[in-house]
Design a protein around this motif. Structure first.
Motif, short mmCIF file in Angstrom:
data_model
loop_
_atom_site.label_atom_id
_atom_site.label_comp_id
_atom_site.label_asym_id
_atom_site.label_seq_id
_atom_site.Cartn_x
_atom_site.Cartn_y
_atom_site.Cartn_z
N GLY A 117 0.81 -1.21 0.00
CA GLY A 117 0.00 0.00 0.00
C GLY A 117 0.85 1.26 0.00
O GLY A 117 0.55 2.23 -0.70
N VAL A 118 1.92 1.26 0.79
CA VAL A 118 2.81 2.42 0.85
C VAL A 118 3.46 2.66 -0.51
O VAL A 118 3.53 3.80 -1.00
CB VAL A 118 3.88 2.22 1.93
N LEU A 119 3.93 1.60 -1.14
CA LEU A 119 4.61 1.74 -2.43
C LEU A 119 3.65 2.22 -3.51
O LEU A 119 4.04 2.97 -4.42
CB LEU A 119 5.26 0.42 -2.83
N LEU A 120 2.38 1.81 -3.44
CA LEU A 120 1.40 2.33 -4.40
C LEU A 120 1.26 3.84 -4.25
O LEU A 120 1.15 4.57 -5.25
CB LEU A 120 0.05 1.65 -4.17
N ALA A 121 1.28 4.33 -3.02
CA ALA A 121 1.18 5.77 -2.80
C ALA A 121 2.42 6.48 -3.32
O ALA A 121 2.33 7.56 -3.93
CB ALA A 121 1.00 6.05 -1.31
N VAL A 122 3.59 5.88 -3.11
CA VAL A 122 4.85 6.47 -3.59
C VAL A 122 4.90 6.51 -5.11
O VAL A 122 5.36 7.49 -5.72
CB VAL A 122 6.06 5.69 -3.03
N ASP A 123 4.41 5.46 -5.75
CA ASP A 123 4.46 5.36 -7.21
C ASP A 123 3.42 6.21 -7.91
O ASP A 123 3.48 6.41 -9.12
CB ASP A 123 4.28 3.90 -7.64
N ASN A 124 2.42 6.70 -7.15
CA ASN A 124 1.34 7.48 -7.76
C ASN A 124 1.15 8.81 -7.02
O ASN A 124 0.06 9.09 -6.50
CB ASN A 124 0.03 6.68 -7.75
N PRO A 125 2.18 9.66 -6.98
CA PRO A 125 2.08 10.89 -6.20
C PRO A 125 1.02 11.86 -6.71
O PRO A 125 0.45 12.61 -5.91
CB PRO A 125 3.49 11.49 -6.32
N ALA A 126 0.75 11.84 -7.99
CA ALA A 126 -0.25 12.76 -8.52
C ALA A 126 -1.63 12.47 -7.94
O ALA A 126 -2.46 13.37 -7.81
CB ALA A 126 -0.30 12.66 -10.05
N ARG A 192 -9.82 2.30 -4.43
CA ARG A 192 -10.35 3.09 -5.55
C ARG A 192 -9.28 3.96 -6.20
O ARG A 192 -9.15 4.00 -7.41
CB ARG A 192 -11.49 3.96 -5.03
N ASP A 193 -8.50 4.66 -5.38
CA ASP A 193 -7.54 5.63 -5.90
C ASP A 193 -6.28 4.98 -6.46
O ASP A 193 -5.76 5.41 -7.49
CB ASP A 193 -7.13 6.62 -4.81
N LEU A 194 -5.78 3.97 -5.74
CA LEU A 194 -4.45 3.44 -6.07
C LEU A 194 -4.48 1.98 -6.52
O LEU A 194 -3.44 1.43 -6.85
CB LEU A 194 -3.52 3.58 -4.86
N GLY A 195 -5.66 1.36 -6.50
CA GLY A 195 -5.75 -0.03 -6.94
C GLY A 195 -5.17 -1.02 -5.95
O GLY A 195 -4.69 -2.09 -6.34
N TYR A 196 -5.24 -0.68 -4.66
CA TYR A 196 -4.70 -1.59 -3.65
C TYR A 196 -5.44 -2.93 -3.66
O TYR A 196 -6.66 -2.99 -3.82
CB TYR A 196 -4.79 -0.99 -2.25
N TYR A 197 -4.70 -4.01 -3.46
CA TYR A 197 -5.25 -5.35 -3.25
C TYR A 197 -4.30 -6.09 -2.33
O TYR A 197 -3.14 -5.67 -2.15
CB TYR A 197 -5.42 -6.11 -4.58
N ASP A 198 -4.75 -7.17 -1.74
CA ASP A 198 -3.90 -7.97 -0.87
C ASP A 198 -2.92 -8.77 -1.72
O ASP A 198 -3.31 -9.77 -2.35
CB ASP A 198 -4.74 -8.91 0.00
N ALA A 199 -1.66 -8.35 -1.75
CA ALA A 199 -0.66 -9.07 -2.53
C ALA A 199 -0.51 -10.51 -2.03
O ALA A 199 -0.24 -11.42 -2.81
CB ALA A 199 0.69 -8.33 -2.46
N VAL A 200 -0.67 -10.70 -0.72
CA VAL A 200 -0.67 -12.03 -0.12
C VAL A 200 -2.04 -12.25 0.51
O VAL A 200 -2.42 -11.53 1.43
CB VAL A 200 0.42 -12.16 0.96
#
Length: 286
Positions: A117-126, A192-200
């Motif tokens: 989740g943190v990395l999704l936020a870092v990769d999508n700063p806009a 919704r915003d970043l496409g988070y899902y449970d990677a595991v």
């Protein structure tokens, strides 16, 4: 006894939540519990810090995204709550005492999923810049299910006995409030915003967590052990189990006059059948 958001005092529900109290799903923009300094000054300070950082973000000092974590579990997680179940399974404890029979849940997050989740936020700063996100596993389970699954993984089986929360809080640090488990944090925004899902997926995450703990036992007097706060006082647990078995047996002997199974719907046996509850017919027949 640590108070939780919306904790009910003798004076009634916390007025900041409104007359119905804390909702089942607490959203990032609908959680006023930190805005007043009360018996939870640390949480209030967290809210003040968020507000200060958001203000600096608005001034252009930096780009900010706030991630609100749940209870973390997994290899190396501080105060991993699964240790309470893993150690008892390894010790072959026959009985597991749980508040409300273990049917409550608390937002949990597998550490690698939370990092995702943190990395999704870092990769999508806009998209994430200036936002506050709750993050947790998207699928949550009651503690009862987690405990039984961990025991199964380790070749054991618990008899679960439900006890009042005040007693459960003496056994498990994380369940010492009358509100924990009756609400959850909504994670829709980050999905919704970043496409988070449970990677595991949760079942695999719990398995990895339990197996790691079994291979890396936590000493009760260590820093992490003290953070977990579980006394593992089996003598007292056995006495509590005896008391509640005895109380259940006594309560089971009570009889309730006039009690019958019922619900609000009719039971017609053919189309357009008129409503008839039997009592009206008996009166008419008389």
């Amino acid at each position: 006894n640590r108070a939780e958001p919306g904790h009910h005092h003798e004076a009634g529900p916390d007025p900041r939540w409104g007359p119905l109290g804390i909702p089942l799903l607490a959203r990032e923009d609908g959680s006023p519990m930190q805005q007043t300094r009360d018996e939870r000054p640390i949480v209030h300070k967290v809210w003040l810090t968020e507000q200060y950082l958001l203000g600096r973000h608005a001034e252009g000092a930096f780009q900010l995204t706030i991630i609100r974590y749940p209870l973390l579990y997994g290899a190396g997680s501080p105060a991993n709550p699964d240790w309470s179940f893993v150690r008892r399974a390894l010790d072959k404890r026959p009985v597991l005492l749980m508040g409300d029979g273990g049917r409550r849940a608390r937002n949990r997050g597998y550490a690698p999923n939370m990092a995702h989740g943190v990395l999704l936020a870092v990769d999508n700063p806009a998209v994430s810049s200036g936002k506050i996100y709750n993050v947790a596993d998207t699928v949550q389970f009651p503690q009862r299910a987690i405990a039984k699954y961990i025991a199964q993984l380790l070749g054991h089986e618990f008899e679960i006995i439900g006890v009042p929360e005040a007693m459960a809080g003496k056994v498990y640090r994380y369940f010492d409030s009358d509100v924990v488990g009756y609400y959850a944090f909504d994670v829709t925004a980050i999905q919704r915003d970043l496409g988070y899902y449970d990677a595991v997926p949760p079942a695999e995450a719990v398995r990895r967590s339990a197996e790691w703990l079994a291979e890396h036992p936590i000493a009760t007097d260590s820093e992490v052990g003290r953070q977990i706060g579980d006394p593992f006082d089996y003598r007292v647990e056995d006495e509590l189990a005896r008391i509640y078995r005895s109380a259940h047996a006594e309560a089971s002997r009570l009889e309730f006059a006039g009690a019958e199974a019922a619900h609000m719907y009719r039971h017609p046996k053919k189309p357009f059948e008129a409503w008839n509850d039997g009592k009206v017919s008996a009166a008419q027949d008389g």
